[in-house]
Design an enzyme around this catalytic site. Structure first.
Site, PDB file in Angstrom:
ATOM      1  N   ARG A  78      36.983  45.500  33.893  1.00 35.35           N
ATOM      2  CA  ARG A  78      36.735  44.077  34.097  1.00 35.35           C
ATOM      3  C   ARG A  78      35.660  43.890  35.149  1.00 35.35           C
ATOM      4  NH1 ARG A  78      38.213  43.368  39.104  1.00 35.35           N
ATOM      5  NH2 ARG A  78      40.154  44.258  39.917  1.00 35.35           N
ATOM      6  N   ASP A  81      35.616  43.166  41.976  1.00 30.85           N
ATOM      7  CA  ASP A  81      35.851  44.272  42.910  1.00 30.85           C
ATOM      8  C   ASP A  81      37.337  44.657  42.877  1.00 30.85           C
ATOM      9  OD1 ASP A  81      35.578  46.094  44.991  1.00 30.85           O
ATOM     10  OD2 ASP A  81      34.683  44.692  46.395  1.00 30.85           O
ATOM     11  N   THR A  83      41.450  44.314  43.637  1.00 29.46           N
ATOM     12  CA  THR A  83      42.511  43.348  43.857  1.00 29.46           C
ATOM     13  C   THR A  83      43.864  44.041  43.735  1.00 29.46           C
ATOM     14  OG1 THR A  83      43.231  41.090  43.377  1.00 29.46           O
ATOM     15  CG2 THR A  83      42.848  42.523  41.474  1.00 29.46           C
ATOM     16  N   HIS A  85      47.967  43.819  42.297  1.00 22.68           N
ATOM     17  CA  HIS A  85      48.983  43.244  41.418  1.00 22.68           C
ATOM     18  C   HIS A  85      50.340  43.765  41.862  1.00 22.68           C
ATOM     19  CE1 HIS A  85      45.870  41.724  38.888  1.00 22.68           C
ATOM     20  NE2 HIS A  85      45.510  42.907  38.424  1.00 22.68           N
ATOM     21  N   ILE A 146      40.411  36.029  39.626  1.00 21.75           N
ATOM     22  CA  ILE A 146      40.023  36.070  38.215  1.00 21.75           C
ATOM     23  C   ILE A 146      38.993  37.177  38.017  1.00 21.75           C
ATOM     24  CG2 ILE A 146      38.793  34.832  36.375  1.00 21.75           C
ATOM     25  CD1 ILE A 146      40.105  32.268  37.374  1.00 21.75           C
ATOM     26  N   CYS A 184      38.799  41.506  46.729  1.00 22.27           N
ATOM     27  CA  CYS A 184      37.551  41.088  46.076  1.00 22.27           C
ATOM     28  C   CYS A 184      36.350  41.259  46.998  1.00 22.27           C
ATOM     29  CB  CYS A 184      37.639  39.642  45.582  1.00 22.27           C
ATOM     30  SG  CYS A 184      39.013  39.348  44.445  1.00 22.27           S
TER      31      CYS A 184
END
Length: 223
Positions: A78, A81, A83, A85, A146, A184
């Protein structure tokens, strides 16, 4: 747009690698016309993902620390940078066919943001955008990241989207997984969550159910 159909699916917990393979499979099926557009809503175990705008220095933990904390690490396809989860975060993967005619990729990103902004507004939260950054912000703190990929369709003229958004719901997320990265690559702003902002005990499952009608409206799918 009455002939368009969106299939939605909520998964309480799924490993990142398994969900990534599921996305790839669904993208192929949507491209071939074998599956309707699909919105996956789910949670992941603790995971860091690094997008195509790779900056390894934004990961602040070494391999040993990642193992000790039980956090997996994936370099993925994707945009964006690094991130985080983890449990208590609503992750959404819209897998949608976008026709090449009149295609506006930036509008797609703005629409994803709008879905979350509209849901936050239901609770009196003024979510918004910040110039030069993708995502949804409340004041000076990011509540949703996003990062997407536009997969060129092989059998039709257009693209099939994958990856998507990560919306922080549970209190304390900012002090957990996000503390091990520069999210990010942004140093000057913080991270927040829905429950931290409201003092409510919103569950990810409820947020997912409430998000679907907003997604259908913004993207033009029948309810």
């Amino acid at each position: 747009m009455a002939d368009r159909r969106l299939e939605t699916r909520y998964i309480p917990s799924i490993g990142y690698g398994e969900a990534w393979e599921m996305q790839k499979k669904y993208v192929r099926e949507i491209d071939a016309g074998e599956r309707p557009d699909t919105l996956l809503l789910l949670q992941h175990p603790p995971t860091y993902t690094i997008g195509t705008d790779r900056h390894p220095e934004h990961l602040l933990l070494g391999e040993r620390e990642l193992r000790e904390k039980g956090i997996e690490l994936f370099e993925i396809d994707r945009g964006g940078d690094i991130t985080y989860h983890g449990p208590g975060q609503l992750v959404g993967y819209p897998l949608l066919y976008l026709d090449a005619a009149g295609l506006d990729l930036h509008a797609y990103l703005r629409n994803l943001e709008q879905v979350i902004i509209d849901w936050l507004a239901d609770y009196g939260i003024a979510g918004g955008r910040k110039a030069a950054y993708t995502g949804v912000w409340v004041g000076e703190e990011k509540i949703a990241a996003i990062g997407v990929k536009f997969n060129k369709a092989r059998k039709r003229k257009g693209f099939v989207t994958s990856h998507g958004f990560a919306l922080n719901i549970r209190s304390g997320l900012a002090a957990e997984g996000f503390a091990g990265i520069i999210p990010c690559g942004i140093r000057e702003y913080g991270v927040t969550s829905f429950n931290d902002l409201t003092g409510l005990n919103m569950t990810v499952e409820r947020a997912a159910a409430e998000m679907i009608p907003h997604f259908q409206r913004v993207f033009g799918y029948p309810a």
